[in-house]
Design a protein around this motif. Sequence first.
Motif, PDB file in Angstrom:
ATOM      1  N   GLY A  73       0.818  -1.201   0.000  1.00 38.88           N
ATOM      2  CA  GLY A  73       0.000   0.000   0.000  1.00 38.88           C
ATOM      3  C   GLY A  73       0.853   1.251   0.000  1.00 38.88           C
ATOM      4  O   GLY A  73       2.046   1.207   0.289  1.00 38.88           O
ATOM      5  N   ARG A  74       0.202   2.364  -0.335  1.00 41.01           N
ATOM      6  CA  ARG A  74       0.859   3.674  -0.385  1.00 41.01           C
ATOM      7  C   ARG A  74      -0.048   4.697   0.271  1.00 41.01           C
ATOM      8  O   ARG A  74      -1.258   4.495   0.345  1.00 41.01           O
ATOM      9  CB  ARG A  74       1.084   4.096  -1.835  1.00 41.01           C
ATOM     10  N   GLY A  75       0.540   5.799   0.671  1.00 38.82           N
ATOM     11  CA  GLY A  75      -0.291   6.847   1.243  1.00 38.82           C
ATOM     12  C   GLY A  75       0.511   7.991   1.799  1.00 38.82           C
ATOM     13  O   GLY A  75       1.635   8.253   1.366  1.00 38.82           O
ATOM     14  N   LEU A  76      -0.071   8.655   2.788  1.00 40.24           N
ATOM     15  CA  LEU A  76       0.541   9.808   3.424  1.00 40.24           C
ATOM     16  C   LEU A  76       0.853   9.474   4.873  1.00 40.24           C
ATOM     17  O   LEU A  76       0.110   8.735   5.517  1.00 40.24           O
ATOM     18  CB  LEU A  76      -0.398  11.014   3.364  1.00 40.24           C
ATOM     19  N   ARG A  91      -6.727   1.463  -2.610  1.00 36.46           N
ATOM     20  CA  ARG A  91      -7.156   0.220  -1.967  1.00 36.46           C
ATOM     21  C   ARG A  91      -6.735   0.261  -0.504  1.00 36.46           C
ATOM     22  O   ARG A  91      -5.600   0.571  -0.187  1.00 36.46           O
ATOM     23  CB  ARG A  91      -6.501  -0.966  -2.685  1.00 36.46           C
ATOM     24  N   GLY A  92      -7.637  -0.019   0.393  1.00 37.33           N
ATOM     25  CA  GLY A  92      -7.323   0.024   1.819  1.00 37.33           C
ATOM     26  C   GLY A  92      -7.327   1.421   2.397  1.00 37.33           C
ATOM     27  O   GLY A  92      -6.749   1.669   3.455  1.00 37.33           O
ATOM     28  N   GLU A  93      -8.009   2.368   1.711  1.00 37.93           N
ATOM     29  CA  GLU A  93      -7.942   3.770   2.130  1.00 37.93           C
ATOM     30  C   GLU A  93      -8.493   4.038   3.526  1.00 37.93           C
ATOM     31  O   GLU A  93      -8.234   5.082   4.097  1.00 37.93           O
ATOM     32  CB  GLU A  93      -8.627   4.682   1.123  1.00 37.93           C
ATOM     33  N   GLU A  94      -9.240   3.130   4.074  1.00 38.63           N
ATOM     34  CA  GLU A  94      -9.742   3.323   5.435  1.00 38.63           C
ATOM     35  C   GLU A  94      -8.775   2.776   6.482  1.00 38.63           C
ATOM     36  O   GLU A  94      -9.049   2.828   7.676  1.00 38.63           O
ATOM     37  CB  GLU A  94     -11.120   2.699   5.576  1.00 38.63           C
ATOM     38  N   CYS A  95      -7.645   2.253   6.037  1.00 38.28           N
ATOM     39  CA  CYS A  95      -6.634   1.705   6.957  1.00 38.28           C
ATOM     40  C   CYS A  95      -5.755   2.845   7.459  1.00 38.28           C
ATOM     41  O   CYS A  95      -5.168   3.591   6.681  1.00 38.28           O
ATOM     42  CB  CYS A  95      -5.786   0.658   6.240  1.00 38.28           C
ATOM     43  N   LEU A  96      -5.672   2.971   8.779  1.00 37.22           N
ATOM     44  CA  LEU A  96      -4.787   3.923   9.431  1.00 37.22           C
ATOM     45  C   LEU A  96      -3.967   3.136  10.440  1.00 37.22           C
ATOM     46  O   LEU A  96      -4.522   2.416  11.269  1.00 37.22           O
ATOM     47  CB  LEU A  96      -5.590   5.008  10.153  1.00 37.22           C
TER      48      LEU A  96
END
Length: 154
Positions: A73-76, A91-96
């Motif tokens: 995954g990728r993100g900020l 994908r998985g954007e609700e994962c923190l």
Amino acid sequence: DEEPSSVAAEELDALALETGALPDREQIDPAGRYGRRYEGGSDSLCLLPDGGAPGRYRFGAETRIGADENCRGRGLAKLSADKLLLRFEGRGEECLIVARYEGDKIVLPGSLDVKCAELCSSRGSFSGVSFPRIDRDVAAARKMQDRDKAALCR
């Protein structure tokens, strides 16, 4: 009053930071490459500054177990004291994930939100993964690739 042992421990920690025996995590920019290879798998994480905003980063993470099991995954990310908040996008954007930043490694907690499973194959997991620092080279972090040879950080 504080117990003498906790006062002594605080004084030792302060002295160790002052002499450089222990790194001051709050003074070490987390940007760079993290990862390790081991029998049967590998863990990779890149962290890039996000447009000059202090304490804010873009990241990419991948863990592989054997030929078929993985998470990616990728993100900020945002650094806050000794915590690194990883917010995934797409994908998985609700994962923190609230990871521990130790200066020389990033450690994910052993228990993750069920939404994080969307980032993984059937038996893959980011739970408890530790990413040791490889180096602080942002240019090299930008070139890190996932298993499909795509950029790990974007």
